[in-house]
Design a protein around this motif. Structure first.
Motif, PDB file in Angstrom:
ATOM      1  N   LYS A  91       0.159  -6.459  10.814  1.00 17.26           N
ATOM      2  CA  LYS A  91       1.266  -5.541  10.203  1.00 17.26           C
ATOM      3  C   LYS A  91       2.606  -6.112  10.763  1.00 17.26           C
ATOM      4  O   LYS A  91       2.681  -6.732  11.773  1.00 17.26           O
ATOM      5  N   THR A 113      11.998  -1.007   8.338  1.00 17.27           N
ATOM      6  CA  THR A 113      11.597   0.196   8.650  1.00 17.27           C
ATOM      7  C   THR A 113      11.617   1.058   7.277  1.00 17.27           C
ATOM      8  O   THR A 113      10.795   1.871   6.807  1.00 17.27           O
ATOM      9  N   ASP A 114      12.406   0.599   6.276  1.00 12.09           N
ATOM     10  CA  ASP A 114      12.669   1.250   4.898  1.00 12.09           C
ATOM     11  C   ASP A 114      11.468   0.750   4.157  1.00 12.09           C
ATOM     12  O   ASP A 114      11.107  -0.301   4.158  1.00 12.09           O
ATOM     13  N   ASN A 115      10.754   2.041   3.603  1.00 11.64           N
ATOM     14  CA  ASN A 115       9.386   1.809   2.684  1.00 11.64           C
ATOM     15  C   ASN A 115       9.681   0.884   1.410  1.00 11.64           C
ATOM     16  O   ASN A 115       8.877   0.032   1.246  1.00 11.64           O
ATOM     17  N   GLN A 116      10.734   1.274   1.005  1.00 17.90           N
ATOM     18  CA  GLN A 116      10.986   0.426  -0.409  1.00 17.90           C
ATOM     19  C   GLN A 116      11.234  -1.038   0.000  1.00 17.90           C
ATOM     20  O   GLN A 116      10.823  -1.776  -0.923  1.00 17.90           O
ATOM     21  N   LEU A 164      10.309  -2.642   2.471  1.00 21.78           N
ATOM     22  CA  LEU A 164       9.071  -3.257   2.895  1.00 21.78           C
ATOM     23  C   LEU A 164       8.084  -3.730   1.902  1.00 21.78           C
ATOM     24  O   LEU A 164       7.481  -4.486   1.804  1.00 21.78           O
ATOM     25  N   LEU A 165       8.139  -2.657   0.858  1.00 20.06           N
ATOM     26  CA  LEU A 165       7.240  -2.943  -0.352  1.00 20.06           C
ATOM     27  C   LEU A 165       7.580  -4.176  -1.276  1.00 20.06           C
ATOM     28  O   LEU A 165       7.142  -4.822  -1.609  1.00 20.06           O
ATOM     29  N   THR A 177       6.649  -7.267   0.693  1.00 23.68           N
ATOM     30  CA  THR A 177       4.932  -7.335   0.588  1.00 23.68           C
ATOM     31  C   THR A 177       4.726  -8.048  -0.793  1.00 23.68           C
ATOM     32  O   THR A 177       4.032  -9.078  -0.963  1.00 23.68           O
ATOM     33  N   GLN A 201      -1.581   2.171  -3.330  1.00 18.77           N
ATOM     34  CA  GLN A 201      -0.930   3.093  -2.264  1.00 18.77           C
ATOM     35  C   GLN A 201       0.589   3.396  -2.683  1.00 18.77           C
ATOM     36  O   GLN A 201       1.299   4.343  -2.101  1.00 18.77           O
ATOM     37  N   ASN A 202       1.161   2.365  -3.554  1.00 12.52           N
ATOM     38  CA  ASN A 202       2.490   2.592  -3.776  1.00 12.52           C
ATOM     39  C   ASN A 202       2.950   2.776  -5.347  1.00 12.52           C
ATOM     40  O   ASN A 202       3.790   2.390  -5.940  1.00 12.52           O
ATOM     41  N   LYS A 234      -3.890   9.254  -2.059  1.00 16.70           N
ATOM     42  CA  LYS A 234      -2.986   9.095  -0.829  1.00 16.70           C
ATOM     43  C   LYS A 234      -2.733  10.377  -0.043  1.00 16.70           C
ATOM     44  O   LYS A 234      -2.764  10.144   1.221  1.00 16.70           O
TER      45      LYS A 234
END
Length: 764
Positions: A231, A251-254, A256-257, A260, A301-302, A359
């Motif tokens: 991680k 920390t922001d999911n957007q 981080l996506l 990735t 997942q996204n 999810k």
């Protein structure tokens, strides 16, 4: 070693002088003494001349061979300086043939010191060559940093002369010559011909590292795989390098996506632009499925973010997917990638909603997992009352009947055919018929009320008036009596059981799940898929929690029963609870069977010096602590049924049935087995079952077997005449007599009496 070269060169350097010296030696006649003591020239002995010529020719041949060896040593040194490592390999191979091969007589004629010096020097050449190859591969072609990056160069410039080396031709030669079967062979001459152990181990170790880390590419595969599953670790591609970077601060999911997806893009570019075809095949054969699975999981997942109308992420995912298809083509069908699943997710709306459901179910499971891990109060035990509704009561009674039939069938499996009548009517005129069945019933149910016994005797008398009554009908009579045994009101209504906070946690998780699903567009939810996922959710819950109840498995089973009762629609929980109970009992029964067999085998092997440690210190404590106590705590009809099956397993399946397979029981072992039966009986008393006829029958039959084992034949027959064997079939009684006593007229007469009294045909 330089002195060796100079000595050889000084001898062989002036060939003309060497030949002239040999000719002079041939022309000079040897001096011989005359009989009168005067020196004179004698005629040359032709034989001596021939021997001298042969000796000198041999010396010349040896010196020429040593000169060739010297030339090979110099050739290796020159090639090594020019980084002609392939030629170094062949030069070294030729040197080894000169000193270790079949044609090494010239070398072996030299002094031991000379041979040893050359051998040590050549071993050093082995190590030097492998060290250089290792250095070039691990520090020039590949540059792998423990934490920072993986760099690869297809072509390098190396050495003071700036010599160009190409990776593909270089590594191909290494594979062919050092690893011809794609494995490291310790018998290969480059290792086996060496004499110095330290140098030999250095060569073997570095060749092993080259094979595993840089031909099989384990070091590259492991670093990439570790980063994929760590991680906060991502990849970046820059100037031919695959960089590892830390994004744990994002920390922001957007964001981080996005990182990735960029990481997958960088990894794919590294494979496409940098790796040669063979290495690409090696890496993708090991990592290809991992990468494709992680990419697919990322999309699932996204999906809601990726499929947003304003998001460019969908196109980037498609681009990565197409690149993986091209990479799969490079592997020549050794790795396959099908992008249809990802494309379906990106283009099919129903799949999108299914992924949304996935999810939400995963979030519910994560909630339970985190709570179990962090909330210590989840293990607090409380007592609740478990009701028995009509449906459960019916199912339990049905299971009880099946259990009773199963036990009864094992006890009567060896009974004679249906026409095997006791013919109690023959004794009716003697006035004995009225007591025949009654006595046996008293043995079985001595705690019944007197009026129930009297009622049963009257029923027996009626049965005796029918000539068709046989031995099997006696069991039907017991079934009638069983119905008259009083049961407590609690047994009808339910039972108190111990549970912990797990049912409450499951209920809360389901409520959270339903709430999150309710905000979705209900018209677009596939109900069949939802039901399937809910069953998977229940299975995951059981699998996740069962590992926390290794010692007190019965509490987990009670949890599942309680959850199932509060919500009867959870059929999967009900099914899983029964499977869990059967699994735990089966595992414990396996242990019980093994211990009993160990004790029985010890009796067979050493009947005169018996040790009961297996029974007293292992078997009985295990049965009590791990089976009887938990089943008693489970309670109710379910606990009773399983306890009866357990006793039947201990008494008959594990003990009696095994003993009946023996060829004979010795007099000493008769006493030993009787002691074993006593130990098992005394320590398997279950007060909870004390009012159950089937419990009494099991213990009564097992007790009778233990009682007759040490008796004489006459004493056993007296018991038979008194009706003590009413629980046994005719064949069972005969089988025990055959095991306990030798084949004598007395035994045959006894068996014939038994068959005659029971009016049964003797099978043998």
């Amino acid at each position: 070693m330089t002195d060796i070269f100079m000595s050889i060169d000084s001898i062989l350097g002036n060939r003309d002088a060497l030949i002239q010296s040999i000719e002079q030696n041939l022309e000079t006649p040897p001096l011989t003494a005359t009989h009168d003591g005067n020196s004179s020239t004698q005629e040359l002995n032709r034989g001596q001349l021939m021997m001298k010529e042969e000796q000198l020719s041999s010396q010349l041949h040896d010196l020429n061979n040593l000169k060739i060896l010297s030339g090979l040593l110099i050739e290796f040194k020159t090639n090594f300086e020019l980084l002609e490592l392939e030629n170094c390999f062949y030069s070294l191979q030729s040197i080894r043939k000169r000193i270790n091969g079949n044609n090494n007589s010239s070398f072996l004629k030299q002094s031991f010191h000379f041979q040893r010096s050359v051998a040590v020097y050549v071993d050093t050449m082995h190590s030097t060559l492998i060290d250089k190859i290792f250095e070039i591969i691990t520090t020039k072609f590949w540059q792998i940093n423990d934490t920072g990056s993986i760099a690869f160069h297809k072509k390098i410039t190396y050495g003071p002369e700036d010599i160009d080396l190409e990776y593909e031709s270089f590594i191909d030669f290494v594979k062919q010559q050092y690893f011809p079967q794609n494995v490291l062979d310790s018998q290969l001459w480059i290792i086996s011909d060496m004499d110095i152990n330290d140098l030999q181990e250095n060569v073997r170790g570095k060749l092993q590292t080259i094979l595993k880390s840089y031909i099989h590419l384990n070091v590259v595969i492991d670093r990439i795989k570790k980063s994929i599953f760590t991680k906060g670790k991502m990849f970046d591609y820059e100037l031919g390098k695959l960089l590892f970077k830390d994004v744990s601060n994002i920390t922001d999911n957007q964001s981080l996506l996005q990182e990735t997806i960029a990481s997958f893009t960088s990894l794919v570019r590294f494979f496409q632009d940098i790796l040669i075809e063979d290495d690409c095949i090696t890496v993708l054969t090991s990592l290809g499925n991992v990468i494709s699975n992680e990419l697919t999981k990322l999309v699932k997942q996204n999906a809601s973010v990726i499929l947003n109308d304003n998001s460019p992420l969908k196109d980037r995912i498609i681009e990565v997917s197409k690149s993986l298809v091209k990479l799969a083509d490079r592997t020549k069908n050794q790795w396959h990638f099908n992008d249809s699943e990802i494309l379906n997710i990106l283009n099919n709306e129903q799949i999108y909603f299914n992924l949304m459901l996935d999810k939400k179910f995963n979030e519910a499971l994560e909630y339970m997992r985190d709570t179990i891990k962090n909330d210590g109060s989840i293990s607090e035990v409380e007592t609740v009352f478990l009701k028995r509704d009509s449906k459960r009561k019916s199912e339990s009674d049905s299971n009880a009947n099946e259990s009773a039939k199963k036990i009864e069938s094992q006890n009567s499996s060896k009974k004679e055919p249906d026409d095997d009548n006791w013919n109690w009517d023959d004794n009716a005129d003697d006035g004995e018929g009225d007591d025949a069945w009654g006595d046996e019933i008293d043995l079985d149910l001595d705690d019944l009320e007197q009026n129930e016994n009297q009622s049963q005797k009257e029923k027996d008398k009626t049965n005796e008036d029918h000539a068709e009554d046989d031995w099997d009908n006696a069991w039907g009579l017991d079934d009638d009596i069983t119905d008259t045994v009083p049961t407590t009101n609690a047994s009808h209504q339910g039972t108190n059981i111990e549970i912990n906070k797990l049912p409450q946690l499951f209920e809360t998780a389901v409520e959270r799940l339903n709430k999150s699903v309710s905000i979705m567009d209900q018209a677009k939810i596939d109900q069949q898929y939802y039901n399937y996922k809910f069953n998977v959710f229940q299975s995951s819950f059981v699998a996740m929690c069962s590992c926390h109840f290794q010692e007190n498995w019965w509490i987990f089973y009670n949890n599942l029963r309680y959850i199932g009762q509060k919500n009867p629609s959870l059929q999967r929980i009900e099914e899983l609870s029964q499977n869990y109970l059967r699994k735990e009992i089966a595992l414990n029964e396996k242990r019980v069977f093994k211990l009993i067999q160990q004790q029985l085998n010890s009796l067979l092997e050493n009947e005169n010096n018996v040790s009961w440690h297996i029974v007293t210190r292992q078997l009985i404590p295990f049965i009590q602590q791990h089976i009887i106590d938990p089943l008693v705590k489970i309670g109710g009809k379910e606990g009773e049924d399983n306890l009866l099956q357990l006793l039947n397993f201990i008494y008959f399946t594990s003990t009696v049935d095994v003993i009946l397979t023996w060829k004979v029981i010795s007099e000493k072992n008769s006493e030993n087995l009787s002691e074993l039966f006593t130990l098992l009986l005394n320590d398997s008393t279950i007060p909870l079952l004390s009012n159950l006829p089937k419990y009494k029958e099991l213990r009564e039959k097992f007790s009778i077997i233990g009682k007759i084992l040490p008796l004489h034949l006459k004493e056993i027959m007296d018991l038979f005449y008194d009706g003590d064997f009413y629980l046994f079939s005719t064949e069972e009684i005969a089988q025990w007599l055959k095991l306990l006593f030798a084949d004598t007229p007395l035994r045959r007469n006894a068996i014939e009496d038994i068959y005659e009294i029971r009016n049964t045909n003797i099978a043998d």
